[in-house]
Design a protein around this motif. Structure first.
Motif, PDB file in Angstrom:
ATOM      1  N   MET A   1       0.833  -1.208   0.000  1.00  0.00           N
ATOM      2  CA  MET A   1       0.000   0.000   0.000  1.00  0.00           C
ATOM      3  C   MET A   1       0.862   1.251   0.000  1.00  0.00           C
ATOM      4  N   PHE A   2       0.373   2.268  -0.641  1.00  0.00           N
ATOM      5  CA  PHE A   2       0.989   3.593  -0.731  1.00  0.00           C
ATOM      6  C   PHE A   2       2.288   3.586  -1.541  1.00  0.00           C
ATOM      7  N   ALA A   3       2.460   2.571  -2.372  1.00  0.00           N
ATOM      8  CA  ALA A   3       3.641   2.505  -3.238  1.00  0.00           C
ATOM      9  C   ALA A   3       3.411   3.366  -4.474  1.00  0.00           C
ATOM     10  N   LYS A   4       4.465   4.015  -4.935  1.00  0.00           N
ATOM     11  CA  LYS A   4       4.383   4.859  -6.121  1.00  0.00           C
ATOM     12  C   LYS A   4       4.514   3.997  -7.368  1.00  0.00           C
ATOM     13  N   ALA A   5       3.755   4.377  -8.391  1.00  0.00           N
ATOM     14  CA  ALA A   5       3.734   3.600  -9.627  1.00  0.00           C
ATOM     15  C   ALA A   5       3.389   4.516 -10.799  1.00  0.00           C
ATOM     16  N   THR A   6       3.458   3.940 -11.987  1.00  0.00           N
ATOM     17  CA  THR A   6       3.101   4.637 -13.215  1.00  0.00           C
ATOM     18  C   THR A   6       2.047   3.808 -13.933  1.00  0.00           C
ATOM     19  N   VAL A   7       1.014   4.468 -14.441  1.00  0.00           N
ATOM     20  CA  VAL A   7       0.005   3.758 -15.221  1.00  0.00           C
ATOM     21  C   VAL A   7       0.680   3.261 -16.498  1.00  0.00           C
ATOM     22  N   CYS A   8       0.628   1.932 -16.727  1.00  0.00           N
ATOM     23  CA  CYS A   8       1.280   1.359 -17.907  1.00  0.00           C
ATOM     24  C   CYS A   8       0.275   0.828 -18.919  1.00  0.00           C
ATOM     25  N   TYR A   9      -0.997   0.702 -18.526  1.00  0.00           N
ATOM     26  CA  TYR A   9      -2.004   0.187 -19.461  1.00  0.00           C
ATOM     27  C   TYR A   9      -3.393   0.660 -19.036  1.00  0.00           C
ATOM     28  N   MET A  10      -4.145   1.093 -20.018  1.00  0.00           N
ATOM     29  CA  MET A  10      -5.556   1.448 -19.825  1.00  0.00           C
ATOM     30  C   MET A  10      -6.354   0.716 -20.885  1.00  0.00           C
ATOM     31  N   ASP A  11      -7.414   0.045 -20.489  1.00  0.00           N
ATOM     32  CA  ASP A  11      -8.297  -0.611 -21.439  1.00  0.00           C
ATOM     33  C   ASP A  11      -8.989   0.479 -22.247  1.00  0.00           C
ATOM     34  N   GLU A  12      -8.748   0.491 -23.527  1.00  0.00           N
ATOM     35  CA  GLU A  12      -9.272   1.543 -24.406  1.00  0.00           C
ATOM     36  C   GLU A  12     -10.785   1.718 -24.279  1.00  0.00           C
ATOM     37  N   PHE A  13     -11.483   0.609 -24.081  1.00  0.00           N
ATOM     38  CA  PHE A  13     -12.944   0.668 -24.016  1.00  0.00           C
ATOM     39  C   PHE A  13     -13.473   0.599 -22.590  1.00  0.00           C
ATOM     40  N   GLN A  14     -12.573   0.462 -21.616  1.00  0.00           N
ATOM     41  CA  GLN A  14     -12.949   0.385 -20.207  1.00  0.00           C
ATOM     42  C   GLN A  14     -14.013  -0.682 -19.961  1.00  0.00           C
ATOM     43  N   LEU A  15     -13.859  -1.824 -20.644  1.00  0.00           N
ATOM     44  CA  LEU A  15     -14.829  -2.908 -20.510  1.00  0.00           C
ATOM     45  C   LEU A  15     -14.825  -3.523 -19.123  1.00  0.00           C
ATOM     46  N   TYR A  16     -13.646  -3.722 -18.568  1.00  0.00           N
ATOM     47  CA  TYR A  16     -13.544  -4.398 -17.281  1.00  0.00           C
ATOM     48  C   TYR A  16     -13.137  -3.462 -16.152  1.00  0.00           C
ATOM     49  N   GLY A  17     -12.689  -2.284 -16.482  1.00  0.00           N
ATOM     50  CA  GLY A  17     -12.328  -1.300 -15.467  1.00  0.00           C
ATOM     51  C   GLY A  17     -10.966  -1.498 -14.839  1.00  0.00           C
ATOM     52  N   TRP A  18     -10.139  -2.411 -15.381  1.00  0.00           N
ATOM     53  CA  TRP A  18      -8.822  -2.645 -14.805  1.00  0.00           C
ATOM     54  C   TRP A  18      -7.787  -1.712 -15.413  1.00  0.00           C
ATOM     55  N   ILE A  19      -6.886  -1.256 -14.560  1.00  0.00           N
ATOM     56  CA  ILE A  19      -5.788  -0.387 -14.966  1.00  0.00           C
ATOM     57  C   ILE A  19      -4.494  -1.113 -14.622  1.00  0.00           C
ATOM     58  N   GLY A  20      -3.567  -1.154 -15.565  1.00  0.00           N
ATOM     59  CA  GLY A  20      -2.257  -1.751 -15.305  1.00  0.00           C
ATOM     60  C   GLY A  20      -1.319  -0.695 -14.765  1.00  0.00           C
ATOM     61  N   ILE A  21      -0.691  -1.007 -13.621  1.00  0.00           N
ATOM     62  CA  ILE A  21       0.295  -0.076 -13.069  1.00  0.00           C
ATOM     63  C   ILE A  21       1.640  -0.788 -12.963  1.00  0.00           C
ATOM     64  N   ALA A  22       2.696  -0.009 -13.086  1.00  0.00           N
ATOM     65  CA  ALA A  22       4.064  -0.515 -12.938  1.00  0.00           C
ATOM     66  C   ALA A  22       4.668   0.152 -11.713  1.00  0.00           C
ATOM     67  N   TYR A  23       4.902  -0.636 -10.681  1.00  0.00           N
ATOM     68  CA  TYR A  23       5.528  -0.098  -9.474  1.00  0.00           C
ATOM     69  C   TYR A  23       6.953   0.341  -9.773  1.00  0.00           C
ATOM     70  N   ASP A  24       7.430   1.344  -9.041  1.00  0.00           N
ATOM     71  CA  ASP A  24       8.802   1.819  -9.194  1.00  0.00           C
ATOM     72  C   ASP A  24       9.804   0.737  -8.799  1.00  0.00           C
ATOM     73  N   GLU A  25       9.441  -0.078  -7.811  1.00  0.00           N
ATOM     74  CA  GLU A  25      10.296  -1.148  -7.313  1.00  0.00           C
ATOM     75  C   GLU A  25       9.686  -2.493  -7.722  1.00  0.00           C
ATOM     76  N   PRO A  26      10.460  -3.556  -7.752  1.00  0.00           N
ATOM     77  CA  PRO A  26       9.926  -4.862  -8.143  1.00  0.00           C
ATOM     78  C   PRO A  26       9.085  -5.510  -7.040  1.00  0.00           C
ATOM     79  N   ILE A  27       7.932  -4.931  -6.764  1.00  0.00           N
ATOM     80  CA  ILE A  27       7.033  -5.479  -5.745  1.00  0.00           C
ATOM     81  C   ILE A  27       5.739  -5.968  -6.361  1.00  0.00           C
ATOM     82  N   GLY A  28       5.656  -5.900  -7.676  1.00  0.00           N
ATOM     83  CA  GLY A  28       4.452  -6.348  -8.365  1.00  0.00           C
ATOM     84  C   GLY A  28       4.443  -7.859  -8.523  1.00  0.00           C
ATOM     85  N   VAL A  29       3.510  -8.335  -9.318  1.00  0.00           N
ATOM     86  CA  VAL A  29       3.311  -9.761  -9.458  1.00  0.00           C
ATOM     87  C   VAL A  29       3.649 -10.256 -10.863  1.00  0.00           C
TER      88      VAL A  29
END
Length: 83
Positions: A19-47
């Motif tokens: 929680m409260f980790a800084k990240a950059t939006v790396c993907y947005m669903d063009e049509f917002q069908l599912y509402g998910w946003i891809g983020i890239a954490y600054d540090e390797p703490i993602g999955v």
């Protein structure tokens, strides 16, 4: 409240592996069908790598409600320590 995030926006994650980790939006669903946003954490703490949209181990899928914009200030508005 919709912030209208776009790829490249700096955000702070309110959920996920850290929680409260800084990240950059790396993907947005063009049509917002599912509402998910891809983020890239600054540090390797993602999955994962958000299906190839960021570096492996930095990615995570979140909903818009799990993000807040990272506050930023212009250099002229920053507070500096005076000696």
């Amino acid at each position: 409240m919709s912030h209208g995030y776009k790829v490249g926006d700096r955000v702070i994650s309110l959920s996920g592996p850290k929680m409260f980790a800084k990240a950059t939006v790396c993907y947005m669903d063009e049509f917002q069908l599912y509402g998910w946003i891809g983020i890239a954490y600054d540090e390797p703490i993602g999955v994962h790598n958000c299906e190839g949209h960021c570096e492996e181990g930095h990615g995570y899928w979140v909903s818009e409600s799990d993000l807040i914009p990272e506050p930023s200030k212009k250099a002229s508005e920053r507070e500096y320590i005076q000696f």
